[in-house]
Design an enzyme around this catalytic site. Structure first.
Site, PDB file in Angstrom:
ATOM      1  N   GLY A  40       0.903  -1.362  -0.057  1.00 21.79           N
ATOM      2  CA  GLY A  40      -0.092   0.086  -0.076  1.00 21.79           C
ATOM      3  C   GLY A  40       0.790   1.424   0.084  1.00 21.79           C
ATOM      4  CD  GLU A  95       1.384   0.453   6.638  1.00 16.63           C
ATOM      5  OE1 GLU A  95       1.502   0.578   5.480  1.00 16.63           O
ATOM      6  OE2 GLU A  95       1.027  -0.483   7.129  1.00 16.63           O
ATOM      7  CB  THR A 100      -6.281  -2.521  14.157  1.00 17.48           C
ATOM      8  OG1 THR A 100      -5.233  -3.433  13.538  1.00 17.48           O
ATOM      9  CG2 THR A 100      -7.712  -3.052  13.552  1.00 17.48           C
ATOM     10  N   GLY A 101      -3.526  -0.638  14.011  1.00 16.41           N
ATOM     11  CA  GLY A 101      -2.191  -0.464  14.393  1.00 16.41           C
ATOM     12  C   GLY A 101      -1.607  -1.952  14.181  1.00 16.41           C
ATOM     13  CB  THR A 103       0.439  -3.468   9.880  1.00 19.85           C
ATOM     14  OG1 THR A 103      -0.874  -4.058   9.330  1.00 19.85           O
ATOM     15  CG2 THR A 103       1.521  -3.669   8.856  1.00 19.85           C
ATOM     16  CG  LEU A 104       3.028   1.123  10.915  1.00 17.72           C
ATOM     17  CD1 LEU A 104       2.860   2.647  11.240  1.00 17.72           C
ATOM     18  CD2 LEU A 104       4.116   0.694  10.670  1.00 17.72           C
ATOM     19  CE  LYS A 127      -9.940   3.222   7.670  1.00 18.13           C
ATOM     20  NZ  LYS A 127     -10.381   1.949   7.215  1.00 18.13           N
ATOM     21  CG  PHE A 148     -12.266   0.004   2.745  1.00 18.90           C
ATOM     22  CD1 PHE A 148     -11.689  -0.685   3.618  1.00 18.90           C
ATOM     23  CD2 PHE A 148     -12.144  -0.190   1.495  1.00 18.90           C
ATOM     24  CE1 PHE A 148     -10.634  -1.580   3.257  1.00 18.90           C
ATOM     25  CE2 PHE A 148     -11.014  -1.076   0.793  1.00 18.90           C
ATOM     26  CZ  PHE A 148     -10.340  -1.630   1.813  1.00 18.90           C
ATOM     27  CG  ASP A 155      -5.456  -3.372  -1.865  1.00 19.24           C
ATOM     28  OD1 ASP A 155      -5.039  -2.937  -0.772  1.00 19.24           O
ATOM     29  OD2 ASP A 155      -5.757  -4.388  -2.162  1.00 19.24           O
ATOM     30  NE  ARG A 161      -2.208  -2.798  -4.437  1.00 20.58           N
ATOM     31  CZ  ARG A 161      -2.253  -2.916  -3.227  1.00 20.58           C
ATOM     32  NH1 ARG A 161      -2.119  -2.029  -2.304  1.00 20.58           N
ATOM     33  NH2 ARG A 161      -2.525  -4.128  -2.862  1.00 20.58           N
TER      34      ARG A 161
HETATM   35  P1  IMP Z   1      -3.766  -2.397  10.669  1.00 19.81           P
HETATM   36  O1  IMP Z   1      -2.790  -3.353  10.746  1.00 19.81           O
HETATM   37  O2  IMP Z   1      -5.236  -2.716  11.153  1.00 19.81           O
HETATM   38  O3  IMP Z   1      -3.302  -1.171  11.145  1.00 19.81           O
HETATM   39  O4  IMP Z   1      -3.978  -2.242   9.216  1.00 19.81           O
HETATM   40  C1  IMP Z   1      -3.246  -1.691   8.278  1.00 19.81           C
HETATM   41  C2  IMP Z   1      -3.260  -2.108   6.901  1.00 19.81           C
HETATM   42  O5  IMP Z   1      -4.700  -2.644   6.491  1.00 19.81           O
HETATM   43  C3  IMP Z   1      -2.985  -1.179   6.105  1.00 19.81           C
HETATM   44  O6  IMP Z   1      -1.586  -1.109   5.699  1.00 19.81           O
HETATM   45  C4  IMP Z   1      -3.706  -1.476   4.710  1.00 19.81           C
HETATM   46  O7  IMP Z   1      -2.957  -2.138   3.910  1.00 19.81           O
HETATM   47  C5  IMP Z   1      -4.858  -2.027   5.431  1.00 19.81           C
HETATM   48  N1  IMP Z   1      -5.956  -0.951   5.457  1.00 19.81           N
HETATM   49  C6  IMP Z   1      -6.635  -0.697   6.418  1.00 19.81           C
HETATM   50  N2  IMP Z   1      -7.507  -0.004   6.408  1.00 19.81           N
HETATM   51  C7  IMP Z   1      -7.705   0.313   4.838  1.00 19.81           C
HETATM   52  C8  IMP Z   1      -8.538   1.048   3.881  1.00 19.81           C
HETATM   53  O8  IMP Z   1      -9.761   1.698   4.605  1.00 19.81           O
HETATM   54  N3  IMP Z   1      -8.484   0.646   2.666  1.00 19.81           N
HETATM   55  C9  IMP Z   1      -7.479   0.027   2.306  1.00 19.81           C
HETATM   56  N4  IMP Z   1      -6.516  -0.788   3.153  1.00 19.81           N
HETATM   57  C10 IMP Z   1      -6.933  -0.560   4.311  1.00 19.81           C
HETATM   58 MG    MG Z   2      -0.233  -1.220   4.124  1.00 20.49          MG
END
Ligand code: IMP
Ligand code: MG
Length: 173
Positions: A40, A95, A100-101, A103-104, A127, A148, A155, A161
């Site tokens: 992304g 990023e 949710t946080g 991934t990071l 978010k 979303f 994507d 994208r």
């Molecule tokens: P997290 O691990 O829940 O913070 O999610 C982060 C990852 O989810 C991002 O790097 C995106 O790839 C994907 N993601 C979260 N929200 C969206 C959205 O609204 N559109 C597209 N991808 C999203």
């Molecule tokens: Mg991502």
């Protein structure tokens, strides 16, 4: 389905210039490794690094937490790890969006063990309503509502994208 523009190309460009100027000052004279989180962040990262007039090293990591759905699976898989040794280096994770946080937080924990001099976070979008793993985002583009979004690297099931703006995706009702 419908796509409404949420953040225009011009707004993205202006904000990314501001973030890049700050990064340039903060890392002046330092060894900076920019880590682009695929897939992304590829568009944001490409635009960001071209506005930072420091000598930097760019590497890539790929993690996946989403299937072909707009709801997170809660699991994080590292599909591609860094090639560069970050010990003693200043690391900036780039990023696309913090939802949710998960991934990071996960990547931050993994890279923290490799003894970098520092790790900071840059995310184009955040978010707050969905956050489960609190993070300090050092360079944040925009906080957005719980929608979303697609475009500018983000994507829906691998599509959209290439759009030059951030749009809100909705299924037909
Ligand atoms: P997290 O691990 O829940 O913070 O999610 C982060 C990852 O989810 C991002 O790097 C995106 O790839 C994907 N993601 C979260 N929200 C969206 C959205 O609204 N559109 C597209 N991808 C999203
Ligand atoms: Mg991502």
């Amino acid at each position: 389905m419908a796509i409404d523009v949420l953040i225009s190309e011009e707004k993205l460009d202006n904000r990314i210039t501001e973030l890049a100027n700050k990064i340039e000052l903060d890392y002046e004279g330092k060894d900076l490794v920019v880590v682009c989180i695929l897939n992304g962040a590829f568009v944001f990262c490409a635009d960001l690094v071209r506005k930072v007039n420091n000598s930097i090293y760019v590497d890539f990591m790929k993690a996946s937490s989403y299937g072909d759905s707009t709801v997170s699976s809660g699991n994080l898989k590292i599909d591609l790890d860094l090639k560069v040794d970050i010990e003693g280096k200043h690391v900036l994770l780039v990023e696309d969006i913090v939802d949710t946080g998960l991934t990071l937080t996960n990547i931050l924990n993994r890279l923290g063990k490799r003894k970098p001099a520092s790790i900071k976070l840059a995310s184009l979008l955040y978010k707050p309503a969905r956050n489960e793993f609190p993070l300090d985002i050092d360079y944040l583009g925009f906080s957005i509502d719980d929608l979303f979004v697609i475009g500018y690297g983000l994507d829906y099931a691998g599509k959209f994208r290439e759009l030059p703006y951030i749009g809100v995706y909705s299924e037909d009702s």
